[in-house]
Enzyme design. Structure first.
Site: not given
Ligand code: PEP
Ligand code: MG
Length: 556
Positions: A483, A412, A185
């Site tokens: 991202c 990723e 949180h």
């Molecule tokens: C990541 O793996 O960098 C990503 C953007 O997605 P998540 O953090 O939701 O796995």
């Molecule tokens: Mg991810």
């Protein structure tokens, strides 16, 4: 000078005096056998739980919308009939109200921990509620935070929603917690409000009230009584931070005009307001798990459509990149159980889970296609955890078949980055998820606070993979964004721009800092900063090398 490490939230820095949140409350009940009898103990339980529920509701009245929802849900949790039954069973065995409450809440918390991921983090909330109820039985005060009247750094074991609801957040320079991870949180609140935070900094709870604390979220470091050199560097970053906030929100670009689109990472439609206000040029990652997290059944196409449309409608004429459901590992979902897996992060997660339940995939694509068709925003869709070219071809085809013209993949997994030249031939765009890419490249579980030193996207092995994908994007004229959380680090954002990345997506609170940093250097300069980082042997060395080149030539 003490120093602690944890997971930094965002990229900010703060310095200020410590105020500790006293959480010694509720000692574990030792005197477990009742001398009052089950009936009298049951009455004590009703009074204690009633007082906790009432406290939560009182605090909810003054809290902001997000925290209010959490507090109201917690008040319902305290009154949950299944919990009451579990308490009563223990009272019937002759124990005290304290022992029955601690035992029943503890058993429920263990169930949450066993579920893993986001759900496990909620166990801390349940334990906090049990501590408050036991504290109420023992007459302990419930208002624990003493506001010193000046801006301060709040240090706590972990922050429960009931604690943060009574804080004057404008006075809090930073949060530091000794427990809790990036989905606790405290971390979520820090991200939402743009508060500097380091979580899971083991040992920091011992720091004395009033100590001067430097909190560096970018590097996940907390330093007590910083020396003059450390302080000078922090003050420089504070000045850049302040000027970034004062700069109007223009589209992201390097000093020579090279465009780097600055987009927002969003976890639910309620976050679009902040993104738009802080100048996001669209959404670079809409995590769709919010629709599925608490559901026993997958949501209907209509229910999904309404949520997607709410986000798309907030960004007319702009791209909104929606990630298909990323179930499994750190995001376990009740209706898509992966079964018993020894290594869930290497298991049936992301696109693998969707292919095992193709109906869920097809419904989500149908809902997205319908939302996109009726909207003025540009819908882009991407699939998580794509590992092979065959997977990329499958999911891009499935999206095109559903009527979505822009379909891509999240890069990723190292295999996807290593053959990015082949992968990109089959997609309309790609976005690099540095959180998972770092976890898989360094073989360090992202949910283990104890391995946070290894989970560093500055590691040259991660940077080399980003470079591989960036180069393939340039060669083929395919857009490649980032991202992961790393895009929120202003210096790393420059490195990414130097590696050929065309957009950066981050928590909205980080947009201003990244925008200001990009505007300070040209493409050529970004390339030389990136080259310095890539040539390093270690993550820290890469960071220092990039920072030295940037300071010496153009930024400092
Ligand atoms: C990541 O793996 O960098 C990503 C953007 O997605 P998540 O953090 O939701 O796995
Ligand atoms: Mg991810």
């Amino acid at each position: 000078m003490g120093e602690w490490r944890g997971a930094g939230i965002g990229a900010g820095i703060a310095i200020g005096p410590v105020v500790r949140l006293e959480q010694s409350a509720a000692p574990t009940p030792t005197d477990t056998l009742s001398t009052l009898g089950a009936e009298a103990e049951a009455e004590r339980v009703v009074v204690a739980l009633g007082s906790v529920a009432a406290l939560l509701r009182r605090r909810a009245v003054h809290a902001d919308r997000v925290v209010r929802g959490v507090l109201e849900a917690q008040a319902l949790m305290v009154e949950d009939p299944a919990l009451r039954d579990a308490i009563q069973l223990r009272l019937d065995d002759g124990v005290t109200a304290e022992a029955a409450i601690a035992g029943a809440f503890g058993a429920f918390a263990e169930l949450l921990v066993a579920a893993g991921g986001y759900v496990a983090e909620r166990a801390t909330d349940l334990r906090d509620l049990a501590d408050r109820a036991v504290g109420a039985l023992q007459g302990l005060p419930s208002e624990a935070i003493v506001d010193p009247g000046v801006p301060y750094v709040l240090v706590a074991r972990d922050l429960a929603p009931a604690d943060t609801a009574v804080l004057d957040l404008d006075r809090v320079l930073a949060f530091v917690t000794s427990e809790g991870g990036p989905t606790s949180h405290s971390a979520i609140l820090a991200r939402q409000r743009g508060i500097v935070a380091v979580v899971g900094a083991t040992g920091v709870a011992a720091v004395a009230d009033g100590t001067e604390l430097l909190v560096d979220a970018l590097h996940g470091r907390v330093v007590a009584d910083p020396d003059p050199a450390e302080r000078a560097e922090a003050e420089l970053r504070l000045a850049v931070q302040a000027s970034a906030l004062a700069t109007p929100a223009a589209p992201g670009a390097l000093a020579d005009g090279t465009r780097i689109a600055l987009l927002a990472n969003i976890g639910s439609p309620s976050e679009v307001g902040d993104a738009a206000r802080l100048g996001a040029e669209g959404v670079g990652l809409l995590r769709t798990e919010f629709l599925f997290l608490d559901a026993a059944e997958p949501p209907t196409v209509d229910a999904q459509l309404a949520s997607y449309r709410a986000v798309l409608d907030a960004f007319p004429g702009m791209p909104v990149v929606v990630r298909l459901l990323d179930a499994g590992a750190d995001k376990p979902l009740a209706f898509l159980p992966a079964g018993e897996e020894l290594n869930p992060a290497l298991g049936r997660r992301g696109l693998r889970a969707l292919r095992a339940e193709e109906g869920v995939l097809r419904d989500q694509l149908a809902a997205l296609a319908a939302a996109g068709a009726g909207s003025a925003a540009e819908l882009w869709v991407m699939a998580p955890m794509v590992t092979t070219v065959e997977e990329a071809r499958f999911v891009v085809q499935a999206a095109h078949d559903a009527g979505i013209p822009n379909a891509g993949v999240v890069i990723e997994v190292p295999s996807a980055a290593l053959i990015a030249d082949r992968m990109l031939r089959h997609v309309d765009f790609a976005s690099i998820g540095t959180n998972d890419l770092t976890q898989y490249t360094l073989a360090a579980d992202r949910s283990l606070g104890g391995l946070s030193a290894l989970q560093d996207p500055w590691h040259p092995a991660v940077l080399r993979l980003v470079a591989e994908v960036g180069a393939a994007g340039i060669a083929q004229g395919t857009q490649v964004g980032v991202c992961g959380e790393a895009a929120a680090d202003p210096l790393l954002a420059i490195v990414f721009a130097g590696l050929g990345i065309t957009s950066l997506s981050m928590a909205p609170a980080a947009l201003a800092g990244v925008r200001a940093a990009l505007a300070r250097c040209t493409r050529e300069q970004a390339e030389s900063i990136a080259a310095a980082a890539l040539a390093a042997e270690e993550a820290d060395e890469a960071r220092r090398a990039a920072s030295a080149v940037a300071r010496a030539r153009f930024i400092g």
